[in-house]
Motif scaffolding. Structure first.
Motif, mmCIF file in Angstrom:
data_model
loop_
_atom_site.group_PDB
_atom_site.id
_atom_site.type_symbol
_atom_site.label_atom_id
_atom_site.label_comp_id
_atom_site.label_asym_id
_atom_site.label_seq_id
_atom_site.Cartn_x
_atom_site.Cartn_y
_atom_site.Cartn_z
ATOM 1 N N GLY A 175 -5.242 1.366 -8.458
ATOM 2 C CA GLY A 175 -4.575 2.656 -8.432
ATOM 3 C C GLY A 175 -3.348 2.775 -9.294
ATOM 4 N N GLN A 179 -6.257 4.293 -11.896
ATOM 5 C CA GLN A 179 -6.511 5.665 -11.476
ATOM 6 C C GLN A 179 -7.351 6.420 -12.502
ATOM 7 O OE1 GLN A 179 -5.677 7.557 -8.858
ATOM 8 N NE2 GLN A 179 -4.398 6.109 -7.720
ATOM 9 N N GLY A 199 -7.549 9.637 -8.967
ATOM 10 C CA GLY A 199 -7.880 8.754 -7.856
ATOM 11 C C GLY A 199 -8.828 7.626 -8.206
ATOM 12 N N LEU A 227 0.859 -1.179 0.000
ATOM 13 C CA LEU A 227 0.000 0.000 0.000
ATOM 14 C C LEU A 227 0.894 1.227 0.000
ATOM 15 C CD1 LEU A 227 -1.854 -2.326 1.078
ATOM 16 C CD2 LEU A 227 -3.103 -0.567 2.330
ATOM 17 N N VAL A 287 -6.356 6.708 -3.257
ATOM 18 C CA VAL A 287 -7.430 5.724 -3.269
ATOM 19 C C VAL A 287 -8.239 5.884 -1.994
ATOM 20 C CG1 VAL A 287 -7.994 3.261 -3.166
ATOM 21 C CG2 VAL A 287 -6.178 4.041 -4.695
ATOM 22 N N ASP A 313 -1.388 8.034 -0.803
ATOM 23 C CA ASP A 313 -2.544 8.534 -0.043
ATOM 24 C C ASP A 313 -3.684 7.520 -0.160
ATOM 25 O OD1 ASP A 313 -4.548 9.955 1.196
ATOM 26 O OD2 ASP A 313 -4.724 11.480 -0.385
ATOM 27 N N ILE A 314 -3.809 6.665 0.843
ATOM 28 C CA ILE A 314 -4.851 5.642 0.859
ATOM 29 C C ILE A 314 -5.686 5.825 2.105
ATOM 30 C CG2 ILE A 314 -5.331 3.162 0.910
ATOM 31 C CD1 ILE A 314 -2.573 2.789 -0.452
ATOM 32 N N ARG A 315 -6.979 5.986 1.938
ATOM 33 C CA ARG A 315 -7.901 6.173 3.051
ATOM 34 C C ARG A 315 -8.886 5.013 3.047
ATOM 35 N NH1 ARG A 315 -8.981 12.737 2.426
ATOM 36 N NH2 ARG A 315 -6.775 13.229 1.939
ATOM 37 N N MET A 316 -9.004 4.370 4.184
ATOM 38 C CA MET A 316 -9.756 3.116 4.253
ATOM 39 C C MET A 316 -10.645 3.122 5.480
ATOM 40 S SD MET A 316 -8.089 -0.739 4.139
ATOM 41 C CE MET A 316 -6.862 -0.144 2.975
ATOM 42 N N ILE A 319 -1.912 -1.495 -3.930
ATOM 43 C CA ILE A 319 -2.818 -0.339 -3.939
ATOM 44 C C ILE A 319 -1.953 0.915 -3.915
ATOM 45 C CG2 ILE A 319 -4.729 0.851 -2.808
ATOM 46 C CD1 ILE A 319 -5.515 -1.778 -1.516
ATOM 47 N N THR A 320 -2.149 1.778 -4.915
ATOM 48 C CA THR A 320 -1.365 3.003 -5.039
ATOM 49 C C THR A 320 -2.304 4.197 -5.010
ATOM 50 O OG1 THR A 320 0.239 1.820 -6.411
ATOM 51 C CG2 THR A 320 0.353 4.216 -6.417
ATOM 52 N N GLY A 321 -2.119 5.084 -4.052
ATOM 53 C CA GLY A 321 -3.000 6.224 -3.907
ATOM 54 C C GLY A 321 -2.779 7.289 -4.966
#
Length: 220
Positions: free
Chosen positions: A47, A89, A72, A10, A32, A13-16, A28-30
């Motif tokens: 991403g 993305q 995003g 990961l 996201v 910028d990843i918000r979960m 996973i690449t932000g």
């Protein structure tokens, strides 16, 4: 609150939210955003940069990488993304996957695609950039959808179809190129359409085809 396999990567910028399961070797690449209660199967890629020729890529365009920022990926709640599926993305707007979607193995969701609620994308489906899919639509195994096409709510696209034109809501379409063949009765009933509304749709599709649809036929 989330279960993330130690081999998953990961980055950015990843918000979960809560209750998500991220499988082995997921990347996973932000930027996201992922909601609650999602399952992401092993080897899925979420991403990656949009597949746009002029979009800056690190290495090839090292001096330009700061000139453009991807738009995003946004994934809602209770969605399943199975093994080796790819969601890229956004380029001009975020690539969006709605609540309760089911994206099967090795499916490809390109930049700027918009998937609404409860969409099913079967294994090996390829959705090109900017495709829009309405609530509850079902895209069959190995179907190909041309960029900027719209598949309406409750529609069914048959396996192996090549979609080069928009598919109306609650239509059943298949073939290469895909053509509307009938009403997707199952999707229409699930959406709460009355018998009268379904029959009206059947007549409209028959008129568009220039011939009568066959009562009760379900070739998919």
């Amino acid at each position: 609150m989330n279960t993330i396999h130690p081999t998953a990567v990961l980055d950015g910028d990843i918000r979960m939210g809560d209750g998500n399961v991220i499988g082995a070797f997921v990347v996973i690449t932000g930027p996201v955003v992922i909601g609650d209660g999602n399952f992401i199967g092993s080897g899925a890629i979420i991403g990656a940069p949009p597949e746009v020729r002029d979009f800056p890529h690190a290495g090839r365009d090292e001096s330009r990488t700061g000139a453009a920022r991807p738009a995003g990926v946004v994934i809602g709640d209770r969605t399943v993304v199975r093994e080796q599926a790819q969601i890229h993305q956004g380029w001009q707007r975020a690539t969006t996957v709605g609540d309760d979607a089911f994206i099967m193995n090795q499916a490809y969701v390109a930049h700027d695609v918009q998937l609404a609620r409860a969409v099913t994308v079967a294994g090996g489906v390829r959705l090109a950039g900017h495709v829009v899919v309405g609530d509850g639509a079902n895209i069959g195994l190995g179907a190909l959808v041309h960029q900027r096409r719209t598949i309406g709510a409750g529609a069914m696209v048959g396996m192996g179809a090549v979609v080069t034109r928009d598919v109306p809501a609650y239509a059943k379409a298949y073939g290469s190129p895909a053509r509307v063949r009938d009403v997707n009765r199952r999707g229409a009933e699930a959406a709460g359409l009355s018998v009268e509304q379904i029959e009206s749709l059947r007549e409209r599709f028959a008129d568009a085809l220039g011939s009568s649809v066959v009562e009760g036929r379900d070739p998919i």
